[in-house]
Design an enzyme around this catalytic site. Structure first.
Site, PDB file in Angstrom:
ATOM      1  N   VAL A 124      47.737  35.656  31.325  1.00 39.90           N
ATOM      2  CA  VAL A 124      48.324  36.508  30.316  1.00 39.90           C
ATOM      3  C   VAL A 124      48.986  35.678  29.128  1.00 39.90           C
ATOM      4  CG1 VAL A 124      48.383  38.247  32.113  1.00 39.90           C
ATOM      5  CG2 VAL A 124      50.675  36.903  31.759  1.00 39.90           C
ATOM      6  N   ASP A 125      48.621  34.945  29.729  1.00 44.61           N
ATOM      7  CA  ASP A 125      49.525  33.769  27.640  1.00 44.61           C
ATOM      8  C   ASP A 125      48.272  34.184  26.794  1.00 44.61           C
ATOM      9  OD1 ASP A 125      48.935  30.892  29.752  1.00 44.61           O
ATOM     10  OD2 ASP A 125      47.581  31.788  27.694  1.00 44.61           O
ATOM     11  N   GLN A 158      42.280  34.183  33.241  1.00 35.58           N
ATOM     12  CA  GLN A 158      43.787  35.175  34.785  1.00 35.58           C
ATOM     13  C   GLN A 158      44.665  34.894  34.191  1.00 35.58           C
ATOM     14  OE1 GLN A 158      42.144  34.291  39.353  1.00 35.58           O
ATOM     15  NE2 GLN A 158      41.934  31.873  38.353  1.00 35.58           N
ATOM     16  N   ASN A 206      39.848  20.469  37.787  1.00 35.86           N
ATOM     17  CA  ASN A 206      41.853  21.004  38.356  1.00 35.86           C
ATOM     18  C   ASN A 206      42.309  19.748  38.450  1.00 35.86           C
ATOM     19  OD1 ASN A 206      42.677  23.634  38.987  1.00 35.86           O
ATOM     20  ND2 ASN A 206      43.277  22.501  40.982  1.00 35.86           N
ATOM     21  N   TYR A 263      58.954  40.776  32.962  1.00 36.00           N
ATOM     22  CA  TYR A 263      57.779  40.439  32.068  1.00 36.00           C
ATOM     23  C   TYR A 263      58.190  40.127  30.125  1.00 36.00           C
ATOM     24  CZ  TYR A 263      54.328  40.907  35.635  1.00 36.00           C
ATOM     25  OH  TYR A 263      53.020  40.710  36.423  1.00 36.00           O
ATOM     26  N   HIS A 319      43.020  39.513  33.985  1.00 27.86           N
ATOM     27  CA  HIS A 319      44.136  40.403  34.008  1.00 27.86           C
ATOM     28  C   HIS A 319      45.381  40.359  33.635  1.00 27.86           C
ATOM     29  CE1 HIS A 319      43.444  37.548  38.293  1.00 27.86           C
ATOM     30  NE2 HIS A 319      43.396  38.466  38.023  1.00 27.86           N
ATOM     31  N   ARG A 350      58.758  35.889  30.379  1.00 22.39           N
ATOM     32  CA  ARG A 350      57.753  35.626  30.051  1.00 22.39           C
ATOM     33  C   ARG A 350      57.045  35.388  28.639  1.00 22.39           C
ATOM     34  NH1 ARG A 350      54.224  36.321  35.094  1.00 22.39           N
ATOM     35  NH2 ARG A 350      52.723  35.185  34.493  1.00 22.39           N
TER      36      ARG A 350
HETATM   37  C1  BV8 Z   1      40.724  44.094  42.846  1.00 13.22           C
HETATM   38  C2  BV8 Z   1      49.603  39.311  37.187  1.00 13.22           C
HETATM   39  C3  BV8 Z   1      40.438  45.744  43.518  1.00 13.22           C
HETATM   40  C4  BV8 Z   1      50.161  39.374  35.896  1.00 13.22           C
HETATM   41  C5  BV8 Z   1      47.958  39.074  38.935  1.00 13.22           C
HETATM   42  C6  BV8 Z   1      44.086  41.621  50.967  1.00 13.22           C
HETATM   43  C7  BV8 Z   1      44.912  42.655  50.697  1.00 13.22           C
HETATM   44  C8  BV8 Z   1      45.562  43.147  49.736  1.00 13.22           C
HETATM   45  C9  BV8 Z   1      44.580  42.405  48.729  1.00 13.22           C
HETATM   46  C10 BV8 Z   1      44.158  41.371  48.586  1.00 13.22           C
HETATM   47  C11 BV8 Z   1      43.526  40.909  49.740  1.00 13.22           C
HETATM   48  N1  BV8 Z   1      42.456  40.651  49.821  1.00 13.22           N
HETATM   49  C12 BV8 Z   1      42.511  40.037  48.326  1.00 13.22           C
HETATM   50  C13 BV8 Z   1      43.041  40.691  47.542  1.00 13.22           C
HETATM   51  C14 BV8 Z   1      43.491  41.824  46.272  1.00 13.22           C
HETATM   52  C15 BV8 Z   1      43.900  41.068  45.902  1.00 13.22           C
HETATM   53  C16 BV8 Z   1      44.104  39.152  46.106  1.00 13.22           C
HETATM   54  O1  BV8 Z   1      42.769  38.485  45.703  1.00 13.22           O
HETATM   55  N2  BV8 Z   1      45.142  38.771  46.639  1.00 13.22           N
HETATM   56  C17 BV8 Z   1      44.963  37.624  47.099  1.00 13.22           C
HETATM   57  C18 BV8 Z   1      46.377  37.021  46.944  1.00 13.22           C
HETATM   58  C19 BV8 Z   1      44.867  36.958  48.080  1.00 13.22           C
HETATM   59  N3  BV8 Z   1      43.487  40.800  44.242  1.00 13.22           N
HETATM   60  C20 BV8 Z   1      43.919  41.987  43.811  1.00 13.22           C
HETATM   61  O2  BV8 Z   1      44.875  42.710  43.943  1.00 13.22           O
HETATM   62  C21 BV8 Z   1      43.200  42.292  42.115  1.00 13.22           C
HETATM   63  N4  BV8 Z   1      42.571  43.348  41.808  1.00 13.22           N
HETATM   64  O3  BV8 Z   1      41.415  42.957  43.721  1.00 13.22           O
HETATM   65  O4  BV8 Z   1      41.356  45.228  42.712  1.00 13.22           O
HETATM   66  C22 BV8 Z   1      39.041  45.739  42.785  1.00 13.22           C
HETATM   67  C23 BV8 Z   1      38.341  43.961  44.050  1.00 13.22           C
HETATM   68  C24 BV8 Z   1      37.102  43.681  43.446  1.00 13.22           C
HETATM   69  C25 BV8 Z   1      36.566  44.108  42.954  1.00 13.22           C
HETATM   70  C26 BV8 Z   1      37.335  45.470  41.510  1.00 13.22           C
HETATM   71  C27 BV8 Z   1      38.731  45.741  42.136  1.00 13.22           C
HETATM   72  C28 BV8 Z   1      43.978  42.027  41.170  1.00 13.22           C
HETATM   73  C29 BV8 Z   1      44.495  40.381  41.134  1.00 13.22           C
HETATM   74  C30 BV8 Z   1      45.328  40.326  40.011  1.00 13.22           C
HETATM   75  C31 BV8 Z   1      47.064  39.768  40.369  1.00 13.22           C
HETATM   76  N5  BV8 Z   1      47.385  39.607  39.256  1.00 13.22           N
HETATM   77  N6  BV8 Z   1      48.970  37.907  37.981  1.00 13.22           N
HETATM   78  C32 BV8 Z   1      50.887  38.277  35.979  1.00 13.22           C
HETATM   79  O5  BV8 Z   1      50.508  36.345  35.603  1.00 13.22           O
HETATM   80  O6  BV8 Z   1      51.965  38.212  36.275  1.00 13.22           O
HETATM   81  S1  BV8 Z   1      47.040  37.167  39.350  1.00 13.22           S
HETATM   82  C33 BV8 Z   1      48.436  36.128  39.252  1.00 13.22           C
HETATM   83  O7  BV8 Z   1      47.603  34.756  40.261  1.00 13.22           O
HETATM   84  C34 BV8 Z   1      48.478  35.295  38.004  1.00 13.22           C
HETATM   85  O8  BV8 Z   1      47.351  35.659  36.762  1.00 13.22           O
HETATM   86  C35 BV8 Z   1      47.183  33.701  38.098  1.00 13.22           C
HETATM   87  O9  BV8 Z   1      46.397  33.844  37.292  1.00 13.22           O
HETATM   88  C36 BV8 Z   1      46.354  34.246  39.956  1.00 13.22           C
HETATM   89  C37 BV8 Z   1      47.196  32.819  40.332  1.00 13.22           C
HETATM   90  O10 BV8 Z   1      45.909  32.050  40.041  1.00 13.22           O
HETATM   91  P1  BV8 Z   1      46.005  30.748  39.522  1.00 13.22           P
HETATM   92  O11 BV8 Z   1      45.841  30.747  37.907  1.00 13.22           O
HETATM   93  O12 BV8 Z   1      44.651  29.533  40.325  1.00 13.22           O
HETATM   94  O13 BV8 Z   1      47.270  30.093  39.445  1.00 13.22           O
HETATM   95  P2  BV8 Z   1      47.843  28.896  40.253  1.00 13.22           P
HETATM   96  O14 BV8 Z   1      48.923  28.327  40.227  1.00 13.22           O
HETATM   97  O15 BV8 Z   1      47.528  29.672  41.671  1.00 13.22           O
HETATM   98  O16 BV8 Z   1      46.580  27.844  40.353  1.00 13.22           O
HETATM   99  C38 BV8 Z   1      47.121  26.963  39.493  1.00 13.22           C
HETATM  100  C39 BV8 Z   1      46.183  25.352  39.683  1.00 13.22           C
HETATM  101  O17 BV8 Z   1      46.044  25.044  38.802  1.00 13.22           O
HETATM  102  C40 BV8 Z   1      46.460  24.766  40.529  1.00 13.22           C
HETATM  103  O18 BV8 Z   1      45.009  24.553  41.799  1.00 13.22           O
HETATM  104  C41 BV8 Z   1      46.902  23.490  40.599  1.00 13.22           C
HETATM  105  O19 BV8 Z   1      46.341  22.452  40.349  1.00 13.22           O
HETATM  106  C42 BV8 Z   1      46.079  23.161  39.129  1.00 13.22           C
HETATM  107  N7  BV8 Z   1      47.043  22.750  38.116  1.00 13.22           N
HETATM  108  C43 BV8 Z   1      48.311  22.690  37.388  1.00 13.22           C
HETATM  109  N8  BV8 Z   1      48.288  22.303  36.634  1.00 13.22           N
HETATM  110  C44 BV8 Z   1      47.462  22.096  36.313  1.00 13.22           C
HETATM  111  C45 BV8 Z   1      46.417  22.235  37.574  1.00 13.22           C
HETATM  112  N9  BV8 Z   1      45.449  21.722  36.645  1.00 13.22           N
HETATM  113  C46 BV8 Z   1      44.585  21.210  35.754  1.00 13.22           C
HETATM  114  N10 BV8 Z   1      45.826  20.488  35.440  1.00 13.22           N
HETATM  115  C47 BV8 Z   1      47.044  21.052  35.022  1.00 13.22           C
HETATM  116  N11 BV8 Z   1      48.062  20.168  34.699  1.00 13.22           N
END
Ligand code: BV8
Length: 243
Positions: free
Chosen positions: A89-90, A87, A197, A52, A105, A55
């Site tokens: 963190v920047d 979502q 997106n 971190y 987040h 980052r």
């Molecule tokens: C929670 C931290 C309880 C900081 C992040 C099964 C088992 C265990 C857990 C779970 C489960 N099912 C669900 C869960 C919960 C879990 C979860 O979702 N897991 C997933 C993997 C299944 N979630 C949690 O644990 C959350 N907490 O659930 O607590 C609760 C539940 C309900 C209600 C209350 C409480 C906590 C989640 C937070 C995790 N921390 N970040 C850090 O960043 O270091 S999340 C992390 O992933 C990042 O923050 C980021 O935001 C996120 C990924 O998402 P995106 O932002 O979408 O990024 P990604 O790269 O995936 O996608 C980018 C998109 O942009 C793509 O579509 C791409 O095509 C597009 N793109 C790229 N370039 C461009 C573009 N679009 C336009 N223009 C461009 N140029």
């Protein structure tokens, strides 16, 4: 018209900030479980602090892009009727001028004291274990919500989703909950939903309007459409039908 905008890593990609997904879940060569979970932090706190710290330093050297600036223009016109939920963190939304903003987040530019719960603004490295400004304990971690931890301000977000007329999802893969469920929730409450997106995400419920392309082009165009609609409404006094 009330609007909620959810942003993800894709909106910052054009500022040069690596996304989570494009790295196939491997950030800077690290497995997500090792650097974005409490278990990973417990196993190797220095590794996570260094991840971190790197980052935080990297974000200080990039700037907001046209998509961030367009959303700030939108807030200039809609004020409190626009909420941006990120979502990311920047701090690129803030630096572009958005103030009605939720970092669900957490934030790279804050630390969280595991001792007293303080969340001081923080720009320096945390690996050297500096003392907490509030309690003096050397228990500061990044103020970032890891997998398995509770995101911030969920009630405020869900209230805004229930009340909004338009929900936009920008630059997010819809892979992480609870954020990934927000479009379906907004739609269930009657909102018009739009996705801007690089590629269509695997959404639970199809968006009313899904546009593929780069955020730097799609978001300014979409904002100009909204501003034109608002100007039309203001000049004729009659709300225009949503297209
Ligand atoms: C929670 C931290 C309880 C900081 C992040 C099964 C088992 C265990 C857990 C779970 C489960 N099912 C669900 C869960 C919960 C879990 C979860 O979702 N897991 C997933 C993997 C299944 N979630 C949690 O644990 C959350 N907490 O659930 O607590 C609760 C539940 C309900 C209600 C209350 C409480 C906590 C989640 C937070 C995790 N921390 N970040 C850090 O960043 O270091 S999340 C992390 O992933 C990042 O923050 C980021 O935001 C996120 C990924 O998402 P995106 O932002 O979408 O990024 P990604 O790269 O995936 O996608 C980018 C998109 O942009 C793509 O579509 C791409 O095509 C597009 N793109 C790229 N370039 C461009 C573009 N679009 C336009 N223009 C461009 N140029």
């Amino acid at each position: 018209m009330r609007i909620v905008v959810l942003t993800g890593a894709g909106i910052s990609a054009e500022s040069g900030v690596p996304t989570f997904r494009d790295a196939d879940g491997l950030w800077e060569g690290h497995d997500v479980d090792d650097v974005a979970t409490p278990e990973g932090f417990a196993r190797d706190p220095d590794l996570v602090q260094r991840f971190y710290d790197a980052r935080r330093r990297a974000v200080a050297s990039v700037v907001p892009n046209a998509a961030h600036r367009a959303l700030a223009r939108l807030e200039g016109a809609f004020g409190e009727d626009l909420l941006v939920v990120t979502q990311n963190v920047d701090d690129l939304h803030e630096r572009a001028g958005t103030s009605n903003l939720v970092h669900m987040h957490g934030e790279l530019r804050r630390a969280l004291c595991a001792g007293c719960g303080a969340r001081p603004v923080w720009d320096a490295d945390l690996e050297p274990r500096p003392p907490c400004p509030a309690c003096g304990e050397r228990m500061l971690r990044p103020d970032v919500v890891w997998f398995g931890e509770m995101p911030y301000e969920l009630d405020r977000i869900e209230q805004a989703l229930a009340a909004c007329d338009v929900f936009a999802s920008i630059g997010t893969s819809g892979a992480v909950y609870p954020a990934a469920g927000y479009a379906a929730l907004a739609a269930a409450w009657g909102a018009w939903t739009v996705e801007l997106n690089l590629e269509p995400s695997d959404a639970l419920v199809p968006f009313d309007d899904a546009r593929s392309g780069r955020a730097g082009e799609l978001v300014p165009a979409w904002v100009e459409e909204l501003l034109a609609t608002r100007n039309e409404e203001e000049s004729t006094g009659a709300p225009t039908e949503r297209d």
